[in-house]
Scaffold this motif. Structure first.
Motif, PDB file in Angstrom:
ATOM      1  N   GLU A  49       7.590 -12.337  11.452  1.00  0.00           N
ATOM      2  CA  GLU A  49       7.434 -10.880  11.571  1.00  0.00           C
ATOM      3  C   GLU A  49       8.394 -10.150  10.632  1.00  0.00           C
ATOM      4  N   GLN A  50       9.677 -10.582  10.638  1.00  0.00           N
ATOM      5  CA  GLN A  50      10.669  -9.954   9.759  1.00  0.00           C
ATOM      6  C   GLN A  50      10.282 -10.109   8.297  1.00  0.00           C
ATOM      7  N   LEU A  51       9.812 -11.288   7.938  1.00  0.00           N
ATOM      8  CA  LEU A  51       9.474 -11.552   6.551  1.00  0.00           C
ATOM      9  C   LEU A  51       8.270 -10.714   6.108  1.00  0.00           C
ATOM     10  N   MET A  52       7.232 -10.672   6.953  1.00  0.00           N
ATOM     11  CA  MET A  52       6.023  -9.937   6.588  1.00  0.00           C
ATOM     12  C   MET A  52       6.281  -8.441   6.543  1.00  0.00           C
ATOM     13  N   GLN A  53       7.036  -7.913   7.501  1.00  0.00           N
ATOM     14  CA  GLN A  53       7.315  -6.472   7.500  1.00  0.00           C
ATOM     15  C   GLN A  53       8.085  -6.070   6.248  1.00  0.00           C
ATOM     16  N   THR A  54       9.112  -6.865   5.907  1.00  0.00           N
ATOM     17  CA  THR A  54       9.897  -6.564   4.706  1.00  0.00           C
ATOM     18  C   THR A  54       9.026  -6.635   3.463  1.00  0.00           C
ATOM     19  N   LYS A  58       5.766  -6.227   3.165  1.00  0.00           N
ATOM     20  CA  LYS A  58       4.804  -5.121   3.073  1.00  0.00           C
ATOM     21  C   LYS A  58       5.490  -3.831   2.640  1.00  0.00           C
ATOM     22  N   GLU A  59       6.697  -3.599   3.142  1.00  0.00           N
ATOM     23  CA  GLU A  59       7.422  -2.385   2.747  1.00  0.00           C
ATOM     24  C   GLU A  59       7.828  -2.443   1.274  1.00  0.00           C
ATOM     25  N   ILE A  60       8.160  -3.624   0.794  1.00  0.00           N
ATOM     26  CA  ILE A  60       8.508  -3.786  -0.614  1.00  0.00           C
ATOM     27  C   ILE A  60       7.271  -3.674  -1.493  1.00  0.00           C
ATOM     28  N   LYS A  61       6.167  -4.227  -1.040  1.00  0.00           N
ATOM     29  CA  LYS A  61       4.923  -4.166  -1.801  1.00  0.00           C
ATOM     30  C   LYS A  61       4.513  -2.721  -2.070  1.00  0.00           C
ATOM     31  N   VAL A  62       4.687  -1.862  -1.090  1.00  0.00           N
ATOM     32  CA  VAL A  62       4.297  -0.457  -1.215  1.00  0.00           C
ATOM     33  C   VAL A  62       5.045   0.228  -2.364  1.00  0.00           C
ATOM     34  N   LEU A  63       6.239  -0.220  -2.653  1.00  0.00           N
ATOM     35  CA  LEU A  63       7.032   0.408  -3.717  1.00  0.00           C
ATOM     36  C   LEU A  63       6.348   0.319  -5.070  1.00  0.00           C
ATOM     37  N   GLY A  64       5.643  -0.779  -5.288  1.00  0.00           N
ATOM     38  CA  GLY A  64       4.994  -0.975  -6.575  1.00  0.00           C
ATOM     39  C   GLY A  64       5.966  -1.244  -7.716  1.00  0.00           C
ATOM     40  N   GLN A  65       7.199  -1.625  -7.393  1.00  0.00           N
ATOM     41  CA  GLN A  65       8.235  -1.811  -8.417  1.00  0.00           C
ATOM     42  C   GLN A  65       8.776  -3.234  -8.468  1.00  0.00           C
ATOM     43  N   GLU A  87       2.256 -17.190   3.736  1.00  0.00           N
ATOM     44  CA  GLU A  87       1.468 -16.124   4.355  1.00  0.00           C
ATOM     45  C   GLU A  87       1.745 -14.776   3.697  1.00  0.00           C
ATOM     46  N   VAL A  88       3.011 -14.536   3.322  1.00  0.00           N
ATOM     47  CA  VAL A  88       3.363 -13.304   2.610  1.00  0.00           C
ATOM     48  C   VAL A  88       2.599 -13.221   1.295  1.00  0.00           C
ATOM     49  N   LYS A  89       2.569 -14.316   0.578  1.00  0.00           N
ATOM     50  CA  LYS A  89       1.859 -14.357  -0.704  1.00  0.00           C
ATOM     51  C   LYS A  89       0.363 -14.088  -0.498  1.00  0.00           C
ATOM     52  N   LYS A  90      -0.200 -14.687   0.531  1.00  0.00           N
ATOM     53  CA  LYS A  90      -1.628 -14.506   0.814  1.00  0.00           C
ATOM     54  C   LYS A  90      -1.934 -13.075   1.224  1.00  0.00           C
ATOM     55  N   GLU A  91      -1.054 -12.462   2.027  1.00  0.00           N
ATOM     56  CA  GLU A  91      -1.309 -11.131   2.572  1.00  0.00           C
ATOM     57  C   GLU A  91      -1.035 -10.032   1.550  1.00  0.00           C
TER      58      GLU A  91
END
Length: 364
Positions: free
Chosen positions: A35-40, A42-49, A80-84
């Protein structure tokens, strides 16, 4: 191994799809839960940086019974992070087993930690395990500011056939109190870059700082020194992190830091010229800072000398001693290509300042 033997490195832009300069690697110090890994992530992905998502799976700690990572199960979470999210993923390896496990779970980039880089036997074993592998490998500097040890580790990985190869500057351990966790010693990565101009070097401001308040400044300094990217630790709830909580930033703060970076391209379209000029000027700034630190240390010694003279009723000015210093420094300066005038004026000013410090501490 000669420097020119690294000339056939694969450019960083070809390591993974979409990679650009500066390369940004970010994520939590440690994987703690899916959960911690996926939440972090997704929040980083949104940055687009951020180009690559990182998380520590195995954590070498100084003392036993501290959290040393979740182990291989964390690689499943990374997958799973990579896949999601679609982000490439990276982690640190410190042994042959780690290499095999990371490759098995499809990790896109690995780096070798500072403690491992300091051990040539471990580096050789990892190098042999990497033979035939086609993923980017980064080598962190060893704990001590030993350029040859760092370069030697890089050369071992290169000799194994790795051409997607880079280095990470995370600073160097030091004795005594400091505002920084690790001393940057910027001259070390600068010299490594001089030796291997085609070798990408990634800055790690999180480990240099040891606290989140200074990360933006050190990240900018890394860019000023023409490093090729940054690795910054980011956690969805850094204050509750299981390791290195103080040096991790939220994804929101990470975005602010990255947006505030100044990648200079002004006054000319010749990017190579700009980077070279900025790198040289940054080296000048670094040496100027060192000169000030040395002068400060010298004046403290002068004050101790003043107190000794006071206790023994000896005069502050020792003409013969001062004349001997000037003559000796002028002679040494000539051997370094410095004019007599330059050396005389500099040391005259230093002497006057030393006398003033001695006078101040001997006043009743």
């Amino acid at each position: 191994m000669a420097a020119n033997e690294l000339k056939d490195l694969i450019p960083m832009s070809e390591w993974l799809p979409g990679i650009k300069r500066p390369l940004i690697i970010a994520g939590p110090c440690s994987a703690e839960s899916p959960e911690q890994l996926m939440q972090t992530a997704k929040e980083i992905k949104v940055l687009g940086q951020v180009d690559i998502f990182r998380a520590g799976i195995w954590k070498p700690r100084t003392f036993p019974n501290n959290f040393e990572g979740v182990g291989s199960i964390g690689l499943e979470w990374l997958r799973e992070v990579k896949k999601e999210t679609g982000m490439p993923v990276a982690t640190e390896v410190g042994s042959v087993k780690h290499v095999f496990e990371a490759i098995k779970y499809g990790v896109d980039l690995i780096w070798i930690g500072a403690r491992t880089t300091a051990n040539p036997f471990a580096m050789q074993e990892i190098a042999e395990a990497l033979q035939g592998v086609d993923i980017p490998v980064l080598v962190k500097n060893p704990l001590s500011p030993d350029l040859e040890l760092w370069d030697g580790g890089i050369n071992r990985i290169y000799a194994a056939g790795i051409r997607k190869l880079g280095a990470i500057h995370r600073g160097f351990s030091t004795w005594g109190k400091s505002d920084l966790r690790n001393t940057p010693h910027w001259q070390v990565p600068i010299e490594l870059k001089r030796i291997h101009p085609n070798l990408p070097i990634i800055g790690d401001p999180s480990h240099i700082c040891g606290n989140r308040t200074m990360i933006a400044d050190i990240a900018q300094r890394a860019m000023d020194f023409n490093l090729d990217g940054l690795m910054i630790e980011s956690h969805c709830n850094p204050d509750e992190a299981w390791s290195d909580a103080k040096q991790q930033v939220t994804p929101t703060r990470l975005g602010e830091i990255l947006s505030g970076l100044k990648i200079k391209t002004e006054h000319t379209s010749d990017e190579k010229f700009i980077r070279t000029l900025d790198e040289l000027r940054s080296q000048i700034d670094m040496y100027d800072d060192q000169i000030l630190n040395i002068l400060e240390a010298r004046m403290k010694i002068a004050e101790k000398i003043g107190l000794c003279k006071k206790e023994n009723n000896v005069s502050i000015l020792q003409t013969a001693r001062w004349s001997d210093i000037i003559n000796k420094m002028v002679e040494k300066g000539a051997g370094k290509g410095l004019s007599d005038k330059c050396i005389s004026e500099i040391f005259q000013s230093i002497h006057e300042e030393s006398i003033n410090h001695q006078i101040n501490v001997t006043r009743d």
